[in-house]
Design a protein around this motif. Structure first.
Motif, PDB file in Angstrom:
ATOM      1  N   SER A   2       3.807  -5.588 -10.643  1.00  0.00           N
ATOM      2  CA  SER A   2       3.717  -5.271  -9.220  1.00  0.00           C
ATOM      3  C   SER A   2       2.262  -5.069  -8.817  1.00  0.00           C
ATOM      4  O   SER A   2       1.431  -4.652  -9.618  1.00  0.00           O
ATOM      5  CB  SER A   2       4.510  -4.000  -8.919  1.00  0.00           C
ATOM      6  OG  SER A   2       3.856  -2.929  -9.539  1.00  0.00           O
ATOM      7  N   ASP A   3       1.973  -5.374  -7.560  1.00  0.00           N
ATOM      8  CA  ASP A   3       0.608  -5.254  -7.046  1.00  0.00           C
ATOM      9  C   ASP A   3       0.484  -3.910  -6.333  1.00  0.00           C
ATOM     10  O   ASP A   3       0.894  -3.760  -5.198  1.00  0.00           O
ATOM     11  CB  ASP A   3       0.361  -6.427  -6.081  1.00  0.00           C
ATOM     12  CG  ASP A   3      -0.990  -6.310  -5.420  1.00  0.00           C
ATOM     13  OD1 ASP A   3      -1.864  -5.621  -5.967  1.00  0.00           O
ATOM     14  OD2 ASP A   3      -1.156  -6.924  -4.346  1.00  0.00           O
ATOM     15  N   ASP A   4      -0.055  -2.942  -7.036  1.00  0.00           N
ATOM     16  CA  ASP A   4      -0.159  -1.601  -6.454  1.00  0.00           C
ATOM     17  C   ASP A   4      -1.463  -1.433  -5.694  1.00  0.00           C
ATOM     18  O   ASP A   4      -2.533  -1.768  -6.209  1.00  0.00           O
ATOM     19  CB  ASP A   4      -0.101  -0.539  -7.561  1.00  0.00           C
ATOM     20  CG  ASP A   4       1.317  -0.351  -8.065  1.00  0.00           C
ATOM     21  OD1 ASP A   4       2.242  -0.803  -7.358  1.00  0.00           O
ATOM     22  OD2 ASP A   4       1.483   0.215  -9.154  1.00  0.00           O
ATOM     23  N   ILE A   5      -1.371  -0.898  -4.479  1.00  0.00           N
ATOM     24  CA  ILE A   5      -2.612  -0.553  -3.768  1.00  0.00           C
ATOM     25  C   ILE A   5      -3.121   0.795  -4.264  1.00  0.00           C
ATOM     26  O   ILE A   5      -4.309   1.016  -4.402  1.00  0.00           O
ATOM     27  CB  ILE A   5      -2.403  -0.528  -2.232  1.00  0.00           C
ATOM     28  CG1 ILE A   5      -3.734  -0.238  -1.554  1.00  0.00           C
ATOM     29  CG2 ILE A   5      -1.334   0.475  -1.808  1.00  0.00           C
ATOM     30  CD1 ILE A   5      -3.737  -0.508  -0.089  1.00  0.00           C
ATOM     31  N   LYS A   7      -2.681   3.690  -7.351  1.00  0.00           N
ATOM     32  CA  LYS A   7      -2.114   4.075  -8.646  1.00  0.00           C
ATOM     33  C   LYS A   7      -2.558   5.495  -8.981  1.00  0.00           C
ATOM     34  O   LYS A   7      -3.751   5.762  -9.067  1.00  0.00           O
ATOM     35  CB  LYS A   7      -2.605   3.131  -9.750  1.00  0.00           C
ATOM     36  CG  LYS A   7      -1.755   1.888  -9.896  1.00  0.00           C
ATOM     37  CD  LYS A   7      -2.213   1.044 -11.061  1.00  0.00           C
ATOM     38  CE  LYS A   7      -1.613   1.500 -12.364  1.00  0.00           C
ATOM     39  NZ  LYS A   7      -0.147   1.220 -12.431  1.00  0.00           N
ATOM     40  N   GLU A  29       3.097   0.269  -3.774  1.00  0.00           N
ATOM     41  CA  GLU A  29       2.854  -1.165  -3.732  1.00  0.00           C
ATOM     42  C   GLU A  29       2.214  -1.600  -2.431  1.00  0.00           C
ATOM     43  O   GLU A  29       2.428  -0.987  -1.388  1.00  0.00           O
ATOM     44  CB  GLU A  29       4.182  -1.914  -3.932  1.00  0.00           C
ATOM     45  CG  GLU A  29       4.599  -1.960  -5.376  1.00  0.00           C
ATOM     46  CD  GLU A  29       5.917  -2.702  -5.539  1.00  0.00           C
ATOM     47  OE1 GLU A  29       5.925  -3.922  -5.363  1.00  0.00           O
ATOM     48  OE2 GLU A  29       6.927  -2.026  -5.781  1.00  0.00           O
ATOM     49  N   ARG A  30       1.452  -2.671  -2.548  1.00  0.00           N
ATOM     50  CA  ARG A  30       0.755  -3.214  -1.403  1.00  0.00           C
ATOM     51  C   ARG A  30       1.748  -3.709  -0.353  1.00  0.00           C
ATOM     52  O   ARG A  30       2.738  -4.341  -0.654  1.00  0.00           O
ATOM     53  CB  ARG A  30      -0.140  -4.365  -1.873  1.00  0.00           C
ATOM     54  CG  ARG A  30      -1.259  -4.719  -0.909  1.00  0.00           C
ATOM     55  CD  ARG A  30      -2.144  -5.792  -1.492  1.00  0.00           C
ATOM     56  NE  ARG A  30      -2.796  -5.392  -2.733  1.00  0.00           N
ATOM     57  CZ  ARG A  30      -3.868  -4.592  -2.779  1.00  0.00           C
ATOM     58  NH1 ARG A  30      -4.399  -4.127  -1.696  1.00  0.00           N
ATOM     59  NH2 ARG A  30      -4.409  -4.269  -3.944  1.00  0.00           N
ATOM     60  N   ASP A  67      -7.378  -5.294  -0.666  1.00  0.00           N
ATOM     61  CA  ASP A  67      -6.946  -6.690  -0.771  1.00  0.00           C
ATOM     62  C   ASP A  67      -8.036  -7.562  -1.378  1.00  0.00           C
ATOM     63  O   ASP A  67      -7.781  -8.475  -2.129  1.00  0.00           O
ATOM     64  CB  ASP A  67      -6.604  -7.246   0.626  1.00  0.00           C
ATOM     65  CG  ASP A  67      -5.346  -6.602   1.167  1.00  0.00           C
ATOM     66  OD1 ASP A  67      -4.791  -5.735   0.459  1.00  0.00           O
ATOM     67  OD2 ASP A  67      -4.926  -6.951   2.277  1.00  0.00           O
ATOM     68  N   GLY A  69     -10.075  -6.845  -3.543  1.00  0.00           N
ATOM     69  CA  GLY A  69     -10.370  -6.506  -4.924  1.00  0.00           C
ATOM     70  C   GLY A  69     -11.277  -5.301  -5.104  1.00  0.00           C
ATOM     71  O   GLY A  69     -11.500  -4.857  -6.217  1.00  0.00           O
ATOM     72  N   GLN A  71     -12.452  -1.716  -5.647  1.00  0.00           N
ATOM     73  CA  GLN A  71     -11.751  -0.631  -6.340  1.00  0.00           C
ATOM     74  C   GLN A  71     -12.383   0.716  -6.001  1.00  0.00           C
ATOM     75  O   GLN A  71     -13.602   0.805  -5.881  1.00  0.00           O
ATOM     76  CB  GLN A  71     -11.865  -0.832  -7.860  1.00  0.00           C
ATOM     77  CG  GLN A  71     -11.198  -2.074  -8.386  1.00  0.00           C
ATOM     78  CD  GLN A  71      -9.739  -1.848  -8.728  1.00  0.00           C
ATOM     79  OE1 GLN A  71      -9.293  -0.697  -8.813  1.00  0.00           O
ATOM     80  NE2 GLN A  71      -9.000  -2.931  -8.899  1.00  0.00           N
TER      81      GLN A  71
END
Lengths: 277, 438, 304
Positions: A2-5, A7, A29-30, A67, A69, A71
């Motif tokens: 899954s693509d988490d925004i 964590k 999740e995003r 989105d 990338g 961080q």
């Protein structure tokens, strides 16, 4: 995967001897709506305060990925930078609008950082430079857009403190959205709303997710809202995660029922039988 | 204690008033017995002597008795406190029109003062004094009224500005127009210096720390004699020039250059317009800043600091800019004060000055520019009435402060004008406007 | 070392006076949540009333010092307490639920009223009194340097201790003390449970003023003079003491008073007398910044 925004890893928050949040890990999740639920005192708002920088966690990591990338480690950022750089916006359990300012002004304040740059750190604005004027107009347009979205365009010039409770709730969400966040954190947005207002709130949140693509993390006690709009639910009790999953899975989880009813796991079956569930 | 008798019970009401007045008189008798009834003084040989003043004591007690009856009667006539009085709509609109006209009329009047009162030096001097306090009030208004940061040491920045100009001008011979911005910058610098440590403080703690800061500055000025001249102050401060042309009688003076006869009034008029310009600059900048993000952030800070943080507003820089801006205006006013007086000493920068400026801001209605101007006019004008009674001045000022606060806790102009609007600007009732926590 | 010991003795005496004033600040702040700016001037009034009543007693022919002191103490406590009550009644009660700035300005105004009232009533000049309590003990005498403990110092410290004991009993054991602590926690709830909030607040001011009067009298005995302006600086220092000890904490106020007294005395003795007030104010600022809850105060948790 899954693509988490967002964590959250092994988050622990202690106040003196009290452990409010204990080794909590979950993800949001995003472009999804993640709900954080649990009985009173479970530590939900503490998690929020850690995510939005109002508390510094005792230990653990809170990661946010945009989105593009980029961080961010939220536990290392100062509170205002979390909103400014990491683009996390929040609302408060007990509404915190600027009551003496108009609805429009509230939304203008939310665009502070963008406008600060546009006003050349005040100096361009002071001389009334054209670039500032256009930026200001754009900001008013954005505010108007959100006022329209929450149905308060007519009351733009009213003091925020004069608005009815439900309108204040929505205005606070609009204000958070004016910071153009990647992640919107809502602390009990439906608290104190009637059924009609709750339904309107659900629609608003769903449309924010669909139209703006904003990921939402919310704390809520109103189960009708939670079950209707959440893509994923994290259940907390006594500072730890006791369940996580899709709404229907969580609803049937005996641990969750036990937490809400306040009984031991083993007794759940008995209680359910008693209640005729 | 809210035993307000109904109109039906007239006779008990009279008894009630009488009883209350009697108690007040009794309290007054005890309070004043020793303080007024007996007068002490150090005798010629250093030994303490005393004499009695029972006549004064009786008079004071009588005044309290009578005053108490009057107050009580007024209170009954006025009805319970907090009653909402409905003003008829016609009168409301008339008041609104009058309210809109006050500011421009006041401005026109200010411009005309030197013309109308050209021969009356006293009025011109008083005008300069009032405008100085208007400027100080507007400067402090940025800190207290907009940002909601309570500052009881504002006079420190006034002092920094005054001493900056005085020392730069007397030691290096720099002109007023070079020193004026420098005085502002130095004061702003001190504003930031004070701002940094007090960022985390709130409310009363902030107030007391700023008060202590103001006192420290004053004590340092008194004791650092080699730099500041100590209690003797700095004298011989150069008078301002009109961009290099002095306002003096000689052949290089302005009068000679313009080919008119010299008069000392020229300088007073020049000073009047100078402070008017400085005050209007303060006002213009403040009004401008309110409509800019920084000004909105100040007001938002006053409303809710936590929400500001959640919206990504750096409250550290926001508070510091508020302190610096307010301090800068104080510094300008200080430089003006130094050049007007030609002599400054620490006596001009006591806590009473800070309290006076703060009282002007609060009485004006926090955040209201017009209110501050009106309050400065009232306060300084009222102060002047007691010019001959020097020793009663502060006593009356203190009493006025107490009574005004009880009468109008939110000041003369108790509403806030929005900085931006879509359709029409509605004023916001002061009941909604917060006054800040820090 | 001897010099140091002497300074410590002087510091403790001065600290006792500050501590007595500080209690008034801390009590009022604890209950009403405002800085009673006029409290320093109440202390000054206390000093004046002690002076005047002393003068009258002496001229009446009383010579037995302990009796004079006792009467002076009681009279100045009683009348000053009434001043405290009146100030609260006139300047603060009407603004009890008003905006935060209003009572603060009202208090500043009241402070001006009191100091200028005594200037008008008693004149601006310093009022000296001859030493009332004389004599003392020599504790140490080495190399010509003497450490002395004067009888005045003993009286000041003992009076302070006795009054503190009475006061502590009042707050912790009586109904009034319980009401005060209840009002400190939650005025609305206290009122619902039958506590007369107005009366309790009035009593707080009365007790604070009475203790300030004691401080005023001690100041008069110790320094032998009063003037109308002494309330302002003493007030700020006592407030510093209250904050240093942790505002709202009664033992804290006394501890803070002692510390401020010691710091001021030692600073004057070893560094410079001119900057002793600067030192006291700097300590206030430093304490508030690094230790905003003081030494014995409760930490404040920010609720979001």
């Amino acid at each position: 995967m899954s693509d988490d925004i967002l964590k959250v890893d092994h988050l622990t928050m202690r106040f003196g001897g009290i452990v409010a949040v204990n080794d909590l890990s979950f993800g949001a999740e995003r472009r999804q709506i993640t709900a954080l639920i649990g009985p009173n005192g479970a530590g939900k708002t503490t998690v929020f305060n850690c995510v939005t920088g109002f508390y510094k966690p005792t230990s653990g990591a809170i990661r946010l990925a945009h989105d593009n990338g980029a961080q961010f480690r939220l536990e290392t950022l100062k509170d205002f930078r979390i909103s400014k750089l990491a683009k996390v916006a929040r609302t408060f359990q007990n509404i915190r609008l600027f009551p003496g300012m108009t609805a429009l002004e509230n939304l203008m304040v939310a665009q502070h950082n963008a406008l600060m740059l546009a006003s050349g750190l005040t100096f361009l604005g002071l001389i009334g430079a054209p670039s500032w004027r256009t930026a200001e107009k754009r900001a008013i347009d954005l505010a108007k857009f959100w006022l329209d979205r929450i149905g308060l365009l007519d009351r733009a010039d009213d003091a925020a403190g004069n608005l009815p409770y439900g309108d204040q709730r929505r205005l606070e969400i609009a204000r958070a959205m004016c910071t153009e966040p990647a992640l919107l954190c809502l602390d009990e947005p439906a608290a104190g709303l009637n059924a009609r207002e709750s339904a309107a709130l659900s629609d608003l949140l769903l449309s924010i997710r669909a139209d703006q693509g904003t990921s939402i993390l919310l704390i809520e006690h109103d189960m009708s809202v939670v079950m209707e709009i959440s893509d994923r639910i994290v259940v907390m009790d006594y500072g730890v995660k006791i369940a996580e999953g899709k709404p229907k899975d969580v609803r049937d989880d005996p641990k969750v029922i036990a937490a809400y009813l306040g009984v031991e796991d083993e007794e759940v079956a008995a209680v359910e039988q008693e209640l005729g569930l | 204690m809210t035993t307000i008798p109904t109109p039906a019970s007239r006779a008990p009401a009279a008894a009630f008033i009488f009883k209350k007045a009697l108690i007040s008189a009794l309290v007054a008798l005890v309070l004043f017995s020793l303080m007024i009834g007996i007068r002490t003084e150090a005798g010629p040989s250093g030994q303490l002597i005393y004499w009695t003043r029972f006549g004064d004591l009786a008079a004071m007690v009588g005044i309290v008795f009578g005053g108490s009856i009057v107050v009580e009667l007024l209170r009954q006539w006025w009805g319970p406190v907090g009653t909402v009085r409905i003003v008829p709509p016609q009168m409301q609109s008339a008041l609104a029109v009058a309210g809109r006209l006050v500011a421009p009329l006041l401005l026109i009047f200010a411009f005309l003062v030197p013309v109308i009162f050209y021969d009356q030096r006293y009025i011109l001097d008083l005008g300069i004094l009032v405008l100085t306090y208007v400027m100080l009030g507007w400067g402090l208004n940025v800190v207290v009224g907009l940002a909601g940061l309570l500052d009881l040491g504002y006079v420190a920045f006034y002092a920094v500005g005054a001493y900056s100009y005085a020392l730069l001008a007397t030691n290096f011979g720099w002109s007023f127009w070079v020193c004026l911005p420098l005085a502002g910058i130095l004061a702003a610098f001190w504003g930031v210096l004070l701002g940094f440590p007090v960022l985390r403080l709130r409310g009363d703690y902030l107030a007391i720390v700023t008060l202590a800061f103001g006192e420290i500055i004053r004590l340092v000025i008194i004791n650092w004699q080699s730099l500041t001249g100590g209690p003797n102050g700095v004298s011989g401060i150069p008078r301002p020039t009109l961009f290099g042309i002095p306002l003096t009688p000689g052949p290089n003076g302005l009068a000679a250059k313009l080919g008119i006869e010299f008069s000392p009034t020229h300088r007073i008029v020049f000073l009047f317009y100078l402070i008017l310009a400085l005050a209007l600059l303060t006002n213009w900048v403040t009004i401008r800043l309110r409509r800019l993000p920084i000004g909105r952030a100040w007001e938002a800070l006053r409303e809710d600091e936590v929400a500001c943080r959640a919206l990504g507003i750096n409250i550290t820089t926001t508070k510091l800019t508020a302190f610096a801006t307010g301090a800068m205006f104080g510094g300008f006013a200080g430089a003006f004060f130094a050049t007007r007086q030609g002599f400054i000493s620490p006596e001009s920068f006591t806590f009473q000055e800070s309290a006076l400026v703060l009282a002007i801001v609060v009485l004006g209605g926090m955040g209201s520019q017009l209110g501050v101007a009106l309050a400065a006019l009232t306060m300084i004008g009222g102060f002047e009435l007691f010019r001959g009674l020097e020793q009663y001045r502060m006593l009356v000022f203190g009493l006025a402060m107490v009574l005004l606060m009880i009468w109008r806790p939110r000041g003369l102009i108790g509403h806030r004008a929005p900085t931006v609007f879509l359709r029409h600007a509605q004023t916001i009732s002061s009941d909604l406007v917060k006054e800040g926590h820090g | 070392m001897d010099y140091f010991a002497q300074q410590v003795i002087n510091g403790v005496v001065l600290g006792s006076i500050y501590g007595l004033i500080a209690i008034g600040y801390t009590m009022v702040y604890g209950i009403v949540g405002m800085i009673n700016f006029a409290h320093g001037d109440i202390f000054m009034i206390g000093g004046f009333i002690a002076l005047i009543s002393f003068l009258i007693l002496v001229s009446l022919g009383l010579t037995f010092v302990p009796v004079i002191l006792l009467i002076v103490l009681l009279v100045s406590m009683a009348i000053t307490a009434l001043y405290g009550w009146t100030v609260e009644r006139i300047a603060y009660r009407p603004l009890r639920h008003s905006f935060r700035l209003a009572p603060m300005l009202s208090a500043i105004g009241m402070s001006f009223v009191l100091s200028n009232y005594s200037q008008v009533a008693q004149g601006a000049r310093v009022k000296p009194v001859p030493p009332i309590i004389t004599g003392g003990y020599t504790l140490l005498d080495s190399n010509g340097f003497v450490v002395r403990l004067s009888n005045v110092q003993i009286v000041v410290v003992i009076t302070t201790i006795v009054l503190l004991a009475i006061f502590t009993w009042l707050v912790s054991r009586t109904r009034l003390g319980r009401d005060m602590r209840a009002c400190e926690q939650d005025q609305t709830m206290a009122a619902l449970l039958g506590v007369d909030v107005d009366r309790t607040i009035s009593m707080t001011f009365v007790i604070g003023a009475a203790l300030a009067a004691v401080a005023g009298m001690m100041y008069l005995l110790y320094y032998g003079l009063v003037d109308f302006y002494m309330g302002f600086v003493a007030g700020i220092k006592a407030f510093t003491a209250a904050v240093l000890g942790g505002i709202g904490s009664l033992p804290g106020a006394m501890l803070g008073g002692l510390l401020i007294g010691l710091i001021e005395t030692l600073w004057s003795a070893y560094f410079s007398v001119e900057y002793k007030d600067v030192a006291a104010f700097s300590i206030l600022i430093i304490v508030l910044i690094f230790l905003p809850t003081g030494l014995l105060g409760r930490p404040e948790v920010e609720k979001v």
